[in-house]
Design a protein around this motif. Sequence first.
Motif: not given
Length: 132
Positions: A13-14, A36-41, A56-65
Amino acid sequence: MSDIKRYGAEGGVGQGKQHMPFSRAVEADGWLYVSGQVPMRDGELVAGTVTEQAHVVIGNVLAILAEAGYGPEHVVRCGVWLDDARDFYAFNGVFKHYFGEHPPARACVESRMVVDCKVEVDCVAYKRPLRD
């Protein structure tokens, strides 16, 4: 059975609760491609400086990893888009915080963003697949 595994294929959801018609990540033969991840929560952009947004962005990337069983040590390449090239050094500080021990190859460009943010990051990771 497919050799390709899709994470979040139902779409996320965007902004404005709009359905996003792509997978968060796709895994094939040990390779993981993270969108691609943007700073979304929770579908909402997080405002702030490039440093705040980069966390936030890198946190999102790491969560997906992590969801796919990968870690930062498996990342072989990142793509980075910055809204303002003057944010390059501030972003590098955040990037080094997360990837300093395992720096991946990286491209970084200045670009207008599709959403109102300062940074976007995607990545490709690899982990040797377990064989039967």
